[in-house]
Design an enzyme around this catalytic site. Structure first.
Site, mmCIF file in Angstrom:
data_model
loop_
_atom_site.group_PDB
_atom_site.id
_atom_site.type_symbol
_atom_site.label_atom_id
_atom_site.label_comp_id
_atom_site.label_asym_id
_atom_site.label_seq_id
_atom_site.Cartn_x
_atom_site.Cartn_y
_atom_site.Cartn_z
ATOM 1 N N ASP A 1 4.514 -35.705 -105.939
ATOM 2 C CA ASP A 1 5.252 -36.473 -104.928
ATOM 3 C C ASP A 1 6.571 -37.042 -105.434
ATOM 4 O OD1 ASP A 1 4.059 -38.205 -106.725
ATOM 5 O OD2 ASP A 1 3.493 -39.684 -105.211
ATOM 6 N N GLU A 2 7.047 -36.562 -106.576
ATOM 7 C CA GLU A 2 8.197 -37.241 -107.194
ATOM 8 C C GLU A 2 8.982 -36.246 -108.048
ATOM 9 O OE1 GLU A 2 8.812 -41.030 -110.270
ATOM 10 O OE2 GLU A 2 6.812 -40.453 -109.576
ATOM 11 N N ASP B 1 11.205 -39.708 -104.069
ATOM 12 C CA ASP B 1 9.836 -40.200 -104.194
ATOM 13 C C ASP B 1 9.219 -40.265 -102.802
ATOM 14 O OD1 ASP B 1 7.530 -41.220 -105.254
ATOM 15 O OD2 ASP B 1 8.367 -43.157 -105.841
#
Length: 359
Positions: free
Chosen positions: A107-108, A13
């Site tokens: 983003d993850e 993350d």
């Protein structure tokens, strides 16, 4: 009979991704409370720097609320092409270690490194190496959680944020879960946590004491999920290039609502939350569904499928309002409303010019 193989799952993350990219690219923004989005009077915060989070500023928060919490807050417009480019760099790093990559957003992602391309037996070392490469190539930090299933890996990645990692090894999952407040569980939001608290369930240990029948009685199918995660169980595999079919959000009211203006106002933050996902991922959908739950728990849905994906937040709000107005006159009070988008990723991506316009 051999025992099933213990999986090695990493949840990566990025730390305050959009805001961190802006601070990286503009030195004048570093160390200052920053929000991406919210550039119009009724806009919404899409991402907040850690300096802003210290004041309570959070994503999906109305810009007006964020300004009250932090008068010094700086707002910058989003640059989605830049975020996508950086996300692609990060994805390339992941691919050096495993083909089993399940993106959750720009983003993850989840990575299954049980059998990895580097032949490294320790998932924690892989997580450290990935984080180091991300920093070297993008000048951005990432946090990681390492465990034997996705639920625990997600919890672990939040445990040492920002710029850290945490490992929950086999044999420690149950103890880790027992000590957490139910509101810290991934998949249990504030409304559900409050309902659990009303039932006398405050921690993972409390949740584990509940029969599955009681949880399904109060929470339906989600009750089975809560029963499993209270035991640190999650058998979902990492699905490479998993395509999400829909995204939705809902809110439950402290008191039943009876008037259309009140319901329309209550729908605003719900739509904003759905559109925040669309803006974050660059996806939209063609099918808009309104969910209404009445005071007696009767639930209805109304949908419309459009010829093209919803182009911006204002249009999503308009369709939600029209679906809600079609229910008039209301036969009884309303305790919950929700909105969802399905058929994601069909056609053009969302129009950036409309992404932050909140009604």
């Amino acid at each position: 009979m051999t025992s099933p193989e213990i999986r090695k799952i990493i949840h990566l993350d990025m730390d305050a991704f959009y805001a961190s990219v802006e601070q990286r690219d503009d030195p004048a923004l570093r160390g200052r409370p920053l929000a991406v989005g919210g550039t119009r009077e009724r806009g919404v915060v899409m991402a907040a720097s850690y300096e802003a989070r210290q004041y309570g500023v959070r994503s999906a928060m109305p810009a007006s609320t964020a300004r009250r919490l932090c008068p010094e807050l700086l707002f910058v417009p989003p640059r989605f092409e830049v975020y996508k480019e950086v996300s692609g760099q990060i994805r390339e790093i992941f691919a050096e270690y495993t083909p089993l990559i399940e993106p959750v957003a720009l983003d993850e992602a989840y990575l299954d490194v049980t059998h990895n391309l580097q032949h490294e037996p320790l998932a924690s070392k892989i997580a450290q190496a990935i984080r180091a490469q991300i920093l070297a190539r993008t000048q951005l930090t990432a946090s990681a959680g390492v465990s034997y299933n996705k639920f625990l890996a997600k919890l672990a990645s939040d445990f040492r944020k920002p710029n850290g990692q945490y490992v929950i090894p086999p044999g420690r999952g149950l103890a880790f879960v027992e000590a957490l407040a139910v509101g810290q569980f991934h998949g249990i939001g504030p409304v559900t946590a409050a309902r659990l608290n009303q039932l006398g369930i405050f921690t993972g240990a409390d949740l584990r004491q509940q029969p599955e029948a009681l949880l399904t009685q109060h929470f339906g199918k989600a009750g089975r999920y809560y029963y499993a995660i209270a035991r640190a169980e999650d058998h979902r595999p990492v699905q490479a290039d998993r395509l999400r079919k829909s995204v939705g959000a809902e809110t439950t009211f402290a008191q039943d609502l009876h008037e259309l203006p009140d319901l329309l106002a209550a729908l605003l933050p719900v739509v904003a939350k759905v559109w925040a996902y669309c803006a974050r991922t660059g996806e939209s959908g063609r099918t808009v569904t309104l969910k209404v739950k009445y005071a007696d728990f009767q639930q209805i849905t109304r949908s419309r499928t459009l010829p093209a994906p919803v182009p911006n937040q204002r249009e999503l709000e308009r369709h939600g309002h029209e679906l809600l107005a079609a229910l008039l006159p209301l036969p009884k009070g309303v305790r919950l409303v929700g909105i969802s988008l399905a058929n994601l990723g069909v056609g053009e991506a969302p129009n950036p010019s409309g992404q932050l316009t909140l009604f």
